[in-house]
Each structure stands twice: as structure tokens, then as C-alpha cells.
Design an enzyme around this catalytic site. Structure first.
Site, PDB file in Angstrom:
ATOM      1  CB  SER A 281      -0.927  -0.051   1.216  1.00 36.02           C
ATOM      2  OG  SER A 281      -1.917   0.925   1.139  1.00 36.02           O
TER       3      SER A 281
ATOM      4  CG  ASP B 280      -6.549  -3.592  -3.257  1.00 33.96           C
ATOM      5  OD1 ASP B 280      -7.343  -2.680  -2.959  1.00 33.96           O
ATOM      6  OD2 ASP B 280      -5.319  -3.496  -3.092  1.00 33.96           O
TER       7      ASP B 280
ATOM      8  CG  HIS C 253      -5.751  -2.112   0.345  1.00 32.16           C
ATOM      9  ND1 HIS C 253      -4.918  -2.043  -0.741  1.00 32.16           N
ATOM     10  CD2 HIS C 253      -5.169  -1.342   1.309  1.00 32.16           C
ATOM     11  CE1 HIS C 253      -3.888  -1.260  -0.450  1.00 32.16           C
ATOM     12  NE2 HIS C 253      -4.011  -0.829   0.784  1.00 32.16           N
TER      13      HIS C 253
END
Lengths: 412, 412
Positions: free
Chosen positions: A176, A345, A378
Site C-alpha cells: 500500500s 482490492d 486491500h
């Protein structure tokens, strides 16, 4: 967290060939303690401001080899920290956020690699941040803390590497926002990154991503307890705004299918006949879960840090300086890459990783890309998915082979 | 909005063969005025409570024919009202929320159909709601206003139909939450609905849908100006919470691609060299847009109504009483159906509509289903998409044919 008092030489010595304080099992780095490193020289920021002195809190696992060639920098995302793996010496319930990834025998094997976690400048887990005391005023920085960028963090991390005598990382990795830092490292310090591992990340936020960040920030900023960012002086904490911000974020970390699977429309304590209670208290399990997440977060996270980190996310866009041409922005890169994305995601969907892959290929860089069919959205990058971990493990095996790293350098 | 003083007979007379006050062009219903209808008999609610007396604000377009067979009920979604079409007599800038759909020569052609819009009980556009004065106390209902459900609204609407002498609707239609009401009509009053038009809707909210609603409610409830729902008495309005709630909702109404297309990463008033300003004020266009939407909404919408309507959304689940079996829940239905969904609607994606279609087919009901490839997300149902409107127009032509409705019944 320890106070920012460690001198550079001491810090360096502390990381060289000193085993972790305790190793309770073969699959954990054991009990760990962070160290704080102070930098007296101001850091030049992207905004034009210079900031310093400042301290960064750092944690390491494994042993730096004599050639200093086995170092791996793990960059953290929004609400994480330097505490990547192991059990905190201060709090035995505090296990590192990527403990399933980093440790002896784990995908990033600390028997071979020396792993470094650094709490980013502006965060709230020991490094200098908005809640820290500004020596110039004797009061918390609050609203006067500067806006920092991913690139600023990378520059600050490079200073830690300098201090540890690490000229070149075996790998810089992150998921991320951490993946953005890894990518930024490969651009800003091409000769210092052998491998770059970018997981569940993106070359830039979409309008929808920015929109979610902005709503979260508005929830915090419009909380009357925020006091324009100087709530510390008022003995206040904008807990309500922080909780709402976290709830919004949390929804975007999970996939819709995952939420359906975990919670569905299950009711919380329904009547015997399953009837609703017809009110605005918790009625569904998913409400209870979200409220709990928001409440918990608001008790430990700093509101100004939340603003600062979401803004760093918004600003990240290496192709901004090349007229939107990501391949041109990545032209300086010398690292080999592993990229991983997750099918469900919807925050940073696979198309974002594929765009980076394409830009690297256009530069002739070696790239390994894995698109993992995982249901967890995610957050999958933090979870122990067998195929995902197998990919990362195989990649680190290759790194070890390339760099001639045996198992357990320096000690068994 | 007019005061709740109209007597039933007067109200009835007002809707029969009285043309709209003005018709400025061939494609508009012209200037319209709502009427308020008071019901003295309490309404039995799903929660077990009985509520009344109460008033509903109603607007109509076109002419009810002598057989009273050409009536179409249009049900509204979260932030809409009875003002479906035309220009408000009170405010010339206030055009009905579905004016592109309802009017002379439009897909729902008011030259043939008599269209009724009803502001739902608990809303804030004239019908009795939390901001209304409770005659028992002389103060606004506030927190004491009961929780209502989609089924409660449908029962309240049925009373309006009774009063207008409409035994059977040519069609009951709605988008999103309005589609839930249409579906609920077909279940609760099968003999009173010839056609049911359900657009961009769902048989139940997902966990993610509920999660977004809950965050929005928390933003409102934890706003200190909310005062437990009795903010009216404090001369306060929880504007900050309402704005955040609206911003969250707004993101879910648009598709990610649509936001990317509309705003991308465009900056708001950047420096000449395109540099960021490094702060938490508006930096991106999408932030400016969302703040504006939130701010505007917070100036006209009632906070308690927001809670009430999102809760009605959460609760809607006709298959709850049949152990999750939607086909069994729809067994009483006699209507023919048109369902429409939009490919980029991630709030209520096409799979939700398909589930209703399958359940209807399992009951042998005639169903027309159109999945429109539109980029605008959930909000597509409000927009003037050529293919979408063509489908609705064709369906209403079929209704008119079935019911033997000529053009312009009663007047040219």
C-alpha cells in the site's frame, strides 16, 4: 517508546551482530525493542520547508552481515509503524504488523536478512510528529507540523541507511503506502536498491481514493475537539472525527464480498424471533465491528498524523514531473522488481500494479508480477495467504541466491 | 410547503381533471404546487408503534382519467421528495428530481398518465417528520419520531391512493430506495399494482451498504450539535455531521471511472508551475466538489431524516420473513415487471437486480430486464441516458397499450 537520545555511533553499534533480546520460537523474531535515532541536521522537504532536528524510531530483526549486503527496508502504511515483527518488549500483546511475513524461516527470512522498520516522520509511534514537543516553543507542534511527502520519508530513511552504513539495500519493500515508498526509493536512489518489492500499491491515487481521504479529513477537521490541529493545548482529542475517519478507511480496506462473508446481514443480539429493534443503536454485526474499529483507533492514533499521512498518499504521483508519463518517471530505476496485487482490492486494484509493471517493462527492467486471487480486498497484503507468501518467499530466495547470502549469516 | 390543513374531499377534488397551473413548453409539466393531506387515523408501523395524525405532501402531473386507470406512483429515494417533475411554484429554480423522466412526451408521458409523487413520512420536505411539531408536546418530535420502514411508507402511500380513489396503479415505479418501495408495493398490495418498475435497486442492502450508512449515521450522531436528536430545541443543527454523511454517500453514488473522468487528479487553483500547496485546504477539484455537495446538503436536509431513511434502507429485506428465499417472498406478486440496472453501479450492482429477476421468473411472472452499460454509477438512474430512457418509454407504451390509454385523456 524510548526518548530520542541515542547517539549515532551507539545506534550503529546496536544493530551490528547483536541478536534480538529473546527468541521464543523458531518462527518468530521474539521480543524486540525499538530505538530512537536523532538527526540534528534539518531535512529538506518537498514543500520547500526544512524540518529538524527530529528523531525516528527504528526496529531491526536479524543480523547485518559484515558486507552489509543483506539489509531489507520494510516501509509501513497508514496506521502501522517501525514495529514490523516480533513481540514488543513494552507490551507482550503488541505483535508486529507484518509478523507473518518477517521472521526466521518466514518469507522474508531473518536468518538471512537484516530487516529494518522505521516509523515515518510525522507518525505517532515514537518518531517526531505533530504531537511531539517543538523545542522552539516548548509546546506540541500541532498545526505547525509540516506537510511531508512519500519522497520526504524516503530521504529521511536514506539518512538512517547512511547512519547504519548500508550503501545498498538487498530490497526495499512495502504494501500500500509502503509500496509507494519502495517505488520512490527505486526512483530517487537507484544505485541503493537491488530489489524493490511493491505490494498492493499504485502509482497514484484515483479521484475516488482522494475523495475517501478527504471525507476522513473533514470528519477530523470539523470535529470541534480538533481546535485547528492544536487540540493538545486544549487537553482535547478529536476522537469522534478520528473514529469516523477510521470507519470510512476500514470499509475501503475490505472487499464487499469479504464483508458479506464475515458479517452479511447478521444481527447483533436480535430478539428471539429475529425481529429488529427499530432504533439507531447497533442492529447489525457489521455496525458493531466498525464502531469497535473506529473507537479503538481513536484511542491510539494522532489526528494530525492521520491528516498528514492521507495527504502524503494524495500527493504521491511520480509521473507528475514527467507530464503523466510513468515510464519516463521510472527511467532512472536500476532495481529488479516484484509486484503483487489482489483481485478483490478495490482501493488499489490490480490495474494499478499492472500500470507500474508496464512502465518498468518499457524501461527494460526485470519484473516479476503476481496477481493473487484472494477474497480479502486491500487488507490481503497483511494476511497469511499461502500463494502470496510463496511468491514473496521464492523472490527472496532468489535475492539471497543473487547476493550469495547463506542461512543465518554470522550465527546459527 | 403548505400547512397540513387540506381536507380529504378537497384534496380528492383537486386531483381530478384539474390541469397543472401552467405549462410553459411541450416537454415539461410546467409550474407545479404541492398539496398537503392530513390523515387523522394513526398508521400502524412495523416497529409495533402507531403514529398519527400525520400529513403527507403530494404533487401530481397529468390528469386522472375517468376510469382512474392511468395512475402512476413514483416513489422517491433518500434525499428526494414529492417534487418529481416540473418547476416549483415557490422556487422557479427548483426543478423536479426526475423531470427528464416524467412529463408530456417524456418516457412516463403525462399526456397519458397521471403521475403522483408523495414525500415519505419522516422526510423533511413537507410531510410530517422529526422536525415537525408534535401536537402532544408542542415541540418538534426530534428523537421521539418513530423508526419507519419501506413497508410503512407503502402503507401510507396506499392510504393516499385510497383517498384519490385509485384502486389499482397502472404502475408503481422508483429508483434505488424508490425501487424498494415499488417492489414492496407489488408484494403487499398485489392486486393494486398492474406494473412494477424497479430501477437500480436491490432486494436487500449488503454488509458494505450498511457499513456506509452506519458511518454516515455516526458522523451525525456524534456531532455535538446533534443533542441526541433534539437539536431543534437547542437552536442547533449538526451541519458538520450531515456534510460528512453526504460526502460519504455521494462517493457511493458515482462510479470510480466517472470520478476519474470528471475530476481525475486535477488541482484546484494550483501555482503557475502546477506545484502543490502542501496543506489541508482544498488541493484537488474532487475535494472542492465533495465539500460543496456536503455543505449544500447540510443546509437543507434534516439530520434525523437522514438517520431514519438510511435505517429504512438497512431494514429492507422482504426475504427475511421467508428464511432468505426471495422467490417465496415474491410469491404473492401479480404485477408485470420492468427492472433496470447500470453496469458501473457499485452501490446496487446489476447482480442485485438479477436476483430479483430470477426470483420473479421462478414465480412465472413476466419480467423485462435491461442492464444498461452506463459510466455514471448509481446516479445513472437520474440521468438522461438515451438507451435507458428508450427502455422505460417502450415499457410505458406497452402499459398504455394494455390499459387502452390514448394520448392526452380528458384534454389535448
Amino acid at each position: 517508546m524510548s526518548a530520542p537520545d541515542t547517539r549515532l555511533e551507539e545506534a550503529l553499534a546496536a544493530y551490528l551482530d547483536v541478536p534480538p533480546a529473546a527468541v521464543p520460537g523458531p518462527d518468530s523474531v521474539g521480543v524486540v525493542s525499538p530505538r530512537s535515532i536523532t538527526f540534528s541536521e534539518p531535512l529538506q522537504l518537498a514543500s520547500g520547508a526544512a524540518f529538524g532536528p527530529y528523531s525516528l524510531t527504528v526496529e531491526t530483526y536479524g543480523t547485518l552481515n559484515a558486507a552489509r549486503s543483506n539489509a531489507v527496508l520494510v516501509c509501513h502504511a497508514l496506521n502501522a509503524s517501525h514495529h514490523v515483527a516480533g513481540i514488543s518488549a513494552q507490551d507482550p500483546s503488541d505483535v508486529g504488523w507484518w509478523d507473518n511475513m518477517v521472521g526466521p524461516g518466514k518469507p522474508v527470512d531473518t536468518n538471512r536478512f537484516f530487516v529494518i522498520g522505521i516509523n515515518n516522520l510525522g507518525s505517532c509511534f515514537g518518531s517526531t510528529g505533530p504531537a511531539s514537543i517543538d523545542p522552539a516553543t516548548g509546546r506540541p507542534y500541532g498545526a505547525s507540523f509540516p506537510v511531508v511527502t512519500v519522497e520526504d520519508w524516503v530521504n529521511a530513511q536514506a539518512r538512517v541507511a547512511d547512519m547504519l552504513g548500508i550503501e545498498r539495500f538487498a530490497a526495499v519493500m512495502g504494501g500500500s503506502l509502503g509500496g509507494m515508498q519502495a517505488l520512490s526509493w527505486a526512483i530517487a536512489y537507484p544505485e541503493r536498491v537491488a530489489h524493490c518489492v511493491v505490494i498492493a500499491s499504485t502509482p497514484r491515487l484515483s479521484a475516488q481514493n482522494i475523495a475517501f481521504n478527504e471525507v476522513a479529513r473533514r470528519a477530523i477537521i470539523t470535529d470541534p475537539e480538533f481546535h485547528g490541529g492544536d487540540f493538545y493545548a486544549h487537553g482535547a482529542i478529536p476522537r469522534r472525527g478520528l473514529a469516523v475517519a477510521r470507519m470510512i478507511g476500514h470499509i475501503t480496506y475490505l472487499s464487499g464480498d469479504d464483508m458479506a462473508e464475515k458479517f452479511g446481514r447478521a444481527q447483533r443480539a436480535p430478539a428471539a424471533d429475529g425481529a429488529f429493534r427499530y432504533g439507531y443503536d447497533v442492529e447489525f454485526e457489521v455496525e458493531s465491528y466498525l464502531r469497535y474499529q473506529g473507537e479503538k483507533f481513536s484511542r491510539y492514533f494522532d489526528a494530525n498524523t492521520y491528516l498528514l499521512i492521507t495527504r502524503a498518499l494524495d500527493y504521491f504521483d511520480p509521473a507528475k514531473s514527467t507530464g503523466g508519463d510513468l515510464a519516463r518517471a521510472l527511467a532512472p530505476v536500476q532495481a529488479e522488481f516484484l509486484l503483487t496485487s489482489f483481485t478483490t482490492d478495490w482501493r488499489f486494484p490490480p490495474s494499478c500494479s499492472r500500470e507500474i509493471v508496464q512502465a518498468l517493462l518499457r524501461n527494460g527492467r526485470p519484473v516479476t508480477y503476481a496477481e493473487i486471487d484472494a477474497p480479502h480486498g486491500h487488507d490481503a497484503f497483511l494476511l497469511d495467504d499461502r500463494r502470496y507468501h510463496a511468491v514473496v518467499r521464492a523472490y527472496y530466495d532468489r535475492i539471497a541466491g543473487q547476493l550469495g547470502l547463506g542461512a543465518a549469516e554470522g550465527r546459527p
